[in-house]
Design a protein around this motif. Structure first.
Motif, PDB file in Angstrom:
ATOM      1  N   MET A   1       0.833  -1.174   0.000  1.00  0.00           N
ATOM      2  CA  MET A   1       0.000   0.000   0.000  1.00  0.00           C
ATOM      3  C   MET A   1       0.880   1.240   0.000  1.00  0.00           C
ATOM      4  SD  MET A   1      -3.016  -0.934   2.686  1.00  0.00           S
ATOM      5  CE  MET A   1      -3.930   0.522   2.330  1.00  0.00           C
ATOM      6  N   ALA A   2       0.350   2.298  -0.618  1.00  0.00           N
ATOM      7  CA  ALA A   2       1.041   3.583  -0.626  1.00  0.00           C
ATOM      8  C   ALA A   2       0.006   4.694  -0.545  1.00  0.00           C
ATOM      9  CB  ALA A   2       1.883   3.731  -1.890  1.00  0.00           C
ATOM     10  N   TRP A   3       0.331   5.725   0.217  1.00  0.00           N
ATOM     11  CA  TRP A   3      -0.545   6.880   0.389  1.00  0.00           C
ATOM     12  C   TRP A   3      -0.129   7.981  -0.566  1.00  0.00           C
ATOM     13  CZ3 TRP A   3      -4.736   7.029   3.578  1.00  0.00           C
ATOM     14  CH2 TRP A   3      -4.845   6.002   4.517  1.00  0.00           C
ATOM     15  N   SER A   4      -1.114   8.700  -1.112  1.00  0.00           N
ATOM     16  CA  SER A   4      -0.841   9.842  -1.963  1.00  0.00           C
ATOM     17  C   SER A   4      -0.322  10.994  -1.113  1.00  0.00           C
ATOM     18  CB  SER A   4      -2.110  10.289  -2.684  1.00  0.00           C
ATOM     19  OG  SER A   4      -1.922  11.535  -3.304  1.00  0.00           O
ATOM     20  N   LYS A   5       0.652  11.742  -1.652  1.00  0.00           N
ATOM     21  CA  LYS A   5       1.174  12.919  -0.966  1.00  0.00           C
ATOM     22  C   LYS A   5       0.311  14.144  -1.240  1.00  0.00           C
ATOM     23  CE  LYS A   5       6.013  11.557  -1.249  1.00  0.00           C
ATOM     24  NZ  LYS A   5       7.356  11.966  -1.685  1.00  0.00           N
ATOM     25  N   HIS A   6      -0.557  14.059  -2.259  1.00  0.00           N
ATOM     26  CA  HIS A   6      -1.283  15.231  -2.734  1.00  0.00           C
ATOM     27  C   HIS A   6      -2.797  15.160  -2.555  1.00  0.00           C
ATOM     28  CE1 HIS A   6       2.556  16.227  -4.441  1.00  0.00           C
ATOM     29  NE2 HIS A   6       2.544  15.119  -5.139  1.00  0.00           N
ATOM     30  N   SER A   7      -3.330  13.993  -2.275  1.00  0.00           N
ATOM     31  CA  SER A   7      -4.781  13.866  -2.137  1.00  0.00           C
ATOM     32  C   SER A   7      -5.103  12.831  -1.071  1.00  0.00           C
ATOM     33  CB  SER A   7      -5.414  13.466  -3.474  1.00  0.00           C
ATOM     34  OG  SER A   7      -4.955  12.189  -3.863  1.00  0.00           O
ATOM     35  N   SER A   8      -6.359  12.707  -0.738  1.00  0.00           N
ATOM     36  CA  SER A   8      -6.794  11.725   0.261  1.00  0.00           C
ATOM     37  C   SER A   8      -7.096  10.402  -0.429  1.00  0.00           C
ATOM     38  CB  SER A   8      -8.034  12.228   0.996  1.00  0.00           C
ATOM     39  OG  SER A   8      -7.732  13.394   1.705  1.00  0.00           O
ATOM     40  N   GLU A   9      -6.066   9.813  -1.003  1.00  0.00           N
ATOM     41  CA  GLU A   9      -6.206   8.540  -1.706  1.00  0.00           C
ATOM     42  C   GLU A   9      -5.048   7.618  -1.346  1.00  0.00           C
ATOM     43  OE1 GLU A   9      -8.489  10.114  -5.718  1.00  0.00           O
ATOM     44  OE2 GLU A   9      -6.360   9.661  -5.824  1.00  0.00           O
ATOM     45  N   LEU A  10      -5.272   6.335  -1.548  1.00  0.00           N
ATOM     46  CA  LEU A  10      -4.221   5.351  -1.360  1.00  0.00           C
ATOM     47  C   LEU A  10      -4.306   4.328  -2.464  1.00  0.00           C
ATOM     48  CD1 LEU A  10      -5.290   2.443   0.301  1.00  0.00           C
ATOM     49  CD2 LEU A  10      -5.961   4.291   1.796  1.00  0.00           C
ATOM     50  N   VAL A  11      -3.225   3.618  -2.671  1.00  0.00           N
ATOM     51  CA  VAL A  11      -3.171   2.600  -3.719  1.00  0.00           C
ATOM     52  C   VAL A  11      -2.756   1.285  -3.077  1.00  0.00           C
ATOM     53  CG1 VAL A  11      -0.805   3.172  -4.375  1.00  0.00           C
ATOM     54  CG2 VAL A  11      -2.275   2.058  -6.016  1.00  0.00           C
ATOM     55  N   SER A  12      -3.382   0.191  -3.540  1.00  0.00           N
ATOM     56  CA  SER A  12      -3.047  -1.138  -3.028  1.00  0.00           C
ATOM     57  C   SER A  12      -2.861  -2.086  -4.203  1.00  0.00           C
ATOM     58  CB  SER A  12      -4.142  -1.659  -2.089  1.00  0.00           C
ATOM     59  OG  SER A  12      -5.368  -1.786  -2.781  1.00  0.00           O
ATOM     60  N   THR A  13      -2.005  -3.075  -4.020  1.00  0.00           N
ATOM     61  CA  THR A  13      -1.779  -4.078  -5.074  1.00  0.00           C
ATOM     62  C   THR A  13      -2.363  -5.401  -4.640  1.00  0.00           C
ATOM     63  OG1 THR A  13       0.387  -4.659  -4.159  1.00  0.00           O
ATOM     64  CG2 THR A  13       0.344  -2.932  -5.830  1.00  0.00           C
ATOM     65  N   HIS A  14      -2.765  -6.180  -5.633  1.00  0.00           N
ATOM     66  CA  HIS A  14      -3.417  -7.463  -5.359  1.00  0.00           C
ATOM     67  C   HIS A  14      -2.850  -8.532  -6.283  1.00  0.00           C
ATOM     68  CE1 HIS A  14      -6.392  -5.412  -2.851  1.00  0.00           C
ATOM     69  NE2 HIS A  14      -6.217  -4.429  -3.707  1.00  0.00           N
ATOM     70  N   GLY A  15      -2.800  -9.734  -5.772  1.00  0.00           N
ATOM     71  CA  GLY A  15      -2.240 -10.844  -6.524  1.00  0.00           C
ATOM     72  C   GLY A  15      -3.284 -11.637  -7.261  1.00  0.00           C
ATOM     73  N   TYR A  16      -3.116 -12.937  -7.264  1.00  0.00           N
ATOM     74  CA  TYR A  16      -3.995 -13.826  -8.015  1.00  0.00           C
ATOM     75  C   TYR A  16      -5.429 -13.608  -7.619  1.00  0.00           C
ATOM     76  CZ  TYR A  16       0.345 -16.245  -9.074  1.00  0.00           C
ATOM     77  OH  TYR A  16       1.602 -16.538  -9.488  1.00  0.00           O
ATOM     78  N   SER A  17      -6.364 -13.707  -8.393  1.00  0.00           N
ATOM     79  CA  SER A  17      -6.344 -14.018  -9.817  1.00  0.00           C
ATOM     80  C   SER A  17      -6.447 -12.794 -10.693  1.00  0.00           C
ATOM     81  CB  SER A  17      -7.462 -14.975 -10.143  1.00  0.00           C
ATOM     82  OG  SER A  17      -8.719 -14.330 -10.005  1.00  0.00           O
ATOM     83  N   GLN A  18      -6.608 -11.633 -10.098  1.00  0.00           N
ATOM     84  CA  GLN A  18      -6.806 -10.409 -10.870  1.00  0.00           C
ATOM     85  C   GLN A  18      -5.504  -9.706 -11.260  1.00  0.00           C
ATOM     86  OE1 GLN A  18      -9.922  -9.256 -11.764  1.00  0.00           O
ATOM     87  NE2 GLN A  18     -10.839 -11.075 -10.870  1.00  0.00           N
ATOM     88  N   ASN A  19      -4.448  -9.806 -10.435  1.00  0.00           N
ATOM     89  CA  ASN A  19      -3.158  -9.148 -10.696  1.00  0.00           C
ATOM     90  C   ASN A  19      -3.344  -7.658 -10.949  1.00  0.00           C
ATOM     91  OD1 ASN A  19      -2.049 -11.790 -10.684  1.00  0.00           O
ATOM     92  ND2 ASN A  19      -2.579 -11.992 -12.828  1.00  0.00           N
TER      93      ASN A  19
END
Length: 89
Positions: A1-19
Motif C-alpha cells: 500500500m502507498a498513500w498519496s502525498k497530494h490527495s486523500s487517496e491510497l493505492v493497493s496491489t493485489h495478486g492472483y487471480s486479478q493481478n
C-alpha cells in the motif's frame, strides 16, 4: 500500500487471480480506479519522489509505471523562499 502525498487517496496491489492495482478514496474507501496490465501476481509497489507516479513489479518480470496521483499546485508552494525561479522576470 502507498498513500498519496497530494490527495486523500491510497493505492493497493493485489495478486492472483486479478493481478491488479486499486486506487481508493480515503476515508470512505470507495474504489476510484482499477489498473490492470500485469499477467502475474503484483509483488512490489513504490511511489515516485514527486508523489505523482507509482511503479509496480510483478512475477512476470515486468515493471509498469502508472501516473496515478495528480499534483495540484498549492498556494504555499508558489511562495516558497526555496523556489528561486518564481521571482525572475
Amino acid at each position: 500500500m502507498a498513500w498519496s502525498k497530494h490527495s486523500s487517496e491510497l493505492v493497493s496491489t493485489h495478486g492472483y487471480s486479478q493481478n491488479q492495482i486499486l486506487v481508493w478514496k480515503y476515508p470512505s474507501l470507495t474504489q476510484v480506479a482499477k489498473l490492470t496490465g500485469h499477467s502475474y501476481r503484483v509483488l512490489y509497489l513504490a511511489l515516485s519522489p514527486d508523489g505523482e507516479a507509482i511503479v509496480t513489479g510483478a512475477g512476470d518480470e515486468t515493471l509498469r509505471f502508472w501516473n496515478v496521483f495528480s499534483k495540484t499546485p498549492s498556494h504555499r508552494e508558489n511562495k516558497s523562499v526555496l523556489n528561486l525561479y518564481t521571482a525572475l522576470r
